[in-house]
Design a protein around this motif. Structure first.
Motif, mmCIF file in Angstrom:
data_model
loop_
_atom_site.group_PDB
_atom_site.id
_atom_site.type_symbol
_atom_site.label_atom_id
_atom_site.label_comp_id
_atom_site.label_asym_id
_atom_site.label_seq_id
_atom_site.Cartn_x
_atom_site.Cartn_y
_atom_site.Cartn_z
ATOM 1 N N SER A 18 8.876 -4.776 -21.872
ATOM 2 C CA SER A 18 7.822 -3.871 -21.398
ATOM 3 C C SER A 18 6.747 -3.696 -22.461
ATOM 4 O O SER A 18 5.560 -3.586 -22.152
ATOM 5 C CB SER A 18 8.425 -2.514 -21.024
ATOM 6 O OG SER A 18 9.407 -2.683 -20.014
ATOM 7 N N LYS A 34 7.069 1.850 -18.698
ATOM 8 C CA LYS A 34 7.810 2.786 -19.538
ATOM 9 C C LYS A 34 8.509 2.002 -20.656
ATOM 10 O O LYS A 34 9.137 0.966 -20.414
ATOM 11 C CB LYS A 34 8.843 3.518 -18.680
ATOM 12 C CG LYS A 34 9.491 4.676 -19.391
ATOM 13 C CD LYS A 34 10.377 5.456 -18.440
ATOM 14 C CE LYS A 34 11.248 6.408 -19.251
ATOM 15 N NZ LYS A 34 12.383 6.909 -18.486
ATOM 16 N N THR A 75 13.516 -0.063 -17.963
ATOM 17 C CA THR A 75 12.811 -0.552 -16.777
ATOM 18 C C THR A 75 13.804 -0.695 -15.629
ATOM 19 O O THR A 75 14.797 -1.399 -15.761
ATOM 20 C CB THR A 75 12.164 -1.918 -17.078
ATOM 21 O OG1 THR A 75 11.311 -1.772 -18.211
ATOM 22 C CG2 THR A 75 11.346 -2.427 -15.898
ATOM 23 N N ASP A 103 7.081 -7.746 -15.444
ATOM 24 C CA ASP A 103 8.094 -7.280 -16.401
ATOM 25 C C ASP A 103 9.251 -6.794 -15.545
ATOM 26 O O ASP A 103 9.061 -5.974 -14.653
ATOM 27 C CB ASP A 103 7.478 -6.135 -17.217
ATOM 28 C CG ASP A 103 8.529 -5.317 -17.952
ATOM 29 O OD1 ASP A 103 9.536 -5.894 -18.389
ATOM 30 O OD2 ASP A 103 8.316 -4.084 -18.095
#
Ligand SMILES: Nc1nc2c(ncn2[C@@H]2O[C@H](COP(=O)(O)OP(=O)(O)OP(=O)(O)O)[C@@H](O)[C@H]2O)c(=O)[nH]1
Ligand SMILES: [Mg+2]
Length: 420
Positions: free
Chosen positions: A174, A186, A194, A213
């Motif tokens: 991420s 996040k 995630t 992602d």
């Protein structure tokens, strides 16, 4: 996130053919004039840009297309049934075989406007006008409408991204997306931060591409460990994978092999996609200390790696430019892995002819005869003769005789049964 639903689809049955005879003044015995039944409607799935989720399909479990109408006298065709069209977001994949058989992709509706038939209609039955012949001018047989297909299908939304970032949890996937795009996934110092895929647009040189992602993968994900590996379907359509490794991990090469093993167990096509390897967190002093050892290890393993710090942005532009180059090469050359936007049109199987004995009954299994019908399901003496004529014309009488049929034996054909 309603990104996967299962629904039943039922195509329309065909309308029955009609058994009727002309009634005209001064014509005491008019010929047959029973019209054909109409075809049933198909069930289609169509990608439509006004639809953004599969949420709507939660309400209903069965989607059916209209049946065809019966044929009628004066050779009138029955009306065809209307299709039923399920509108789905672009990026939806349709799978069948959900109820038991092998799951297979029926359609990959990547772009708006693409559509595929998921349940085929039943054909309209033929009216008795088709059964007239020189020897049989008052046919009392017609054809029942065919049955429309019914099946359980699965609709799955798959993200449309060019590049997918994969790796163990907490390696910095991420952080890489945040560094390379405007997306704000996040980020936190614990595994499984995630939970759902996040997309970002990456600009590299003069190109830009969409990067996904996804949650972290761990060994045993195919057995449901961690978050499982189901979310990998979101990167099925990507063309390049960025495989991230944590430079501070005990054994980054082993990590790499384990993640690749999970890809393979999920889908062969996924494991064949080109990968760019990136060892992350090189800003950490302990990683700096082992950098040359890591370089050697990877060189020994014969793999090319990028050394980056996603947090500091170091090496990130170079990695992304390389991703853009690989994407560009793939555009020019052949696209590897899954071909996007493929739409399959599976046709219902065609049956074959056979005549066999089941106990004392002779069974005729011939597609064009399967739906033969009489007005009331009974077979009168007159009809027995008509059926014999019809079977003779199709060459089936001979097959029955070869199988040893004699006068008085029982014959079955579709829903009709009578004495030979
Ligand atoms: N020192 C350092 N820390 C980093 C770097 N990249 C990421 N981190 C840290 O590593 C932790 C995990 O980062 P994430 O980006 O959330 O990792 P992830 O791979 O997305 O993790 P999951 O979503 O849980 O799979 C966070 O505390 C980040 O700040 C880096 O280049 N250097
Ligand atoms: Mg993450």
């Amino acid at each position: 996130m309603f990104d996967r639903v299962e629904v039943w689809v039922k195509a329309g049955d065909g309308g029955d053919g009609c058994i009727s005879f002309r009634h005209e003044k001064f014509v005491p015995f008019g010929g047959p004039d029973g019209g054909d039944g109409g075809d049933g409607g198909d069930v289609l799935v169509k990608a439509d840009s006004s639809v953004s989720s599969l949420r709507g399909f939660r309400q209903r479990r069965l989607y059916r297309a209209e049946a065809g109408k019966k044929g009628s006298n004066k050779k009138k065709h029955g009306k065809s049934g209307d299709d039923s069209v399920l509108l789905v977001p672009p990026g939806t994949v349709v799978l069948s075989g959900v109820d038991g058989d092998v799951l297979e992709v029926v359609a990959d509706l990547e772009q708006a406007g693409q559509q595929a038939v998921v349940a085929w209609h039943g054909k309209g039955g033929r009216g008795n006008i088709h059964y007239a012949s020189s020897t049989n001018q008052a046919p009392q047989i017609a054809q029942r409408g065919g049955i429309g297909e019914k099946k359980l299908i699965r609709l799955e939304m798959r993200l449309i991204a060019d590049v997918g970032i994969i790796g163990y949890p907490n390696v910095g996937k991420s952080t890489l997306l945040a560094a390379a795009s405007a997306a704000k996934p996040k980020i936190a110092g614990y595994p499984f931060t995630t939970l759902e895929p996040v997309l970002g647009v990456v600009a590299a040189g003069r190109q830009s591409f969409v990067t996904a992602d996804i949650p972290g993968l761990i060994e045993g994900a195919h057995l449901g460990r961690g978050l499982g590996h189901d979310f990998l379907r979101h990167i099925m359509r990507t063309r390049v994978l960025v495989h991230m490794l944590d430079g501070s991990s005990a054994d980054p090469i082993r990590d790499m092999m384990r993640v690749n093993e999970e890809l393979l167990l999920f889908d062969m096509a996924l494991s064949r996609k080109p990968q760019l390897l990136a060892v992350n967190k090189i800003d950490l002093p302990e990683v700096q200390d082992r950098l040359s050892a890591l370089r050697e290890d990877f060189a020994d393993a014969g793999v090319n790696v990028f050394f980056i710090s996603a947090a500091a942005g170091e090496g990130v532009p170079e990695l992304m430019v390389e991703a853009a180059n690989v994407l560009e090469k793939m555009k020019i050359g052949k696209v590897m892995g899954e071909v996007p936007g493929k739409v399959f049109h599976p046709q219902p199987k065609r049956g074959s002819r056979s005549v066999y004995k089941e106990g004392a009954t002779f069974v005729v299994e011939v597609p064009e005869l399967e739906r033969l019908m009489t007005k009331d399901g009974n077979v009168s003496t007159e009809l027995r003769w008509q059926l014999k004529q019809h079977l003779a014309r199709l060459g089936i009488k001979k097959s029955l005789e070869k199988a040893g049929i004699k006068a008085g034996d029982r014959v079955r054909c579709g829903s009709l049964e009578w004495e030979w």
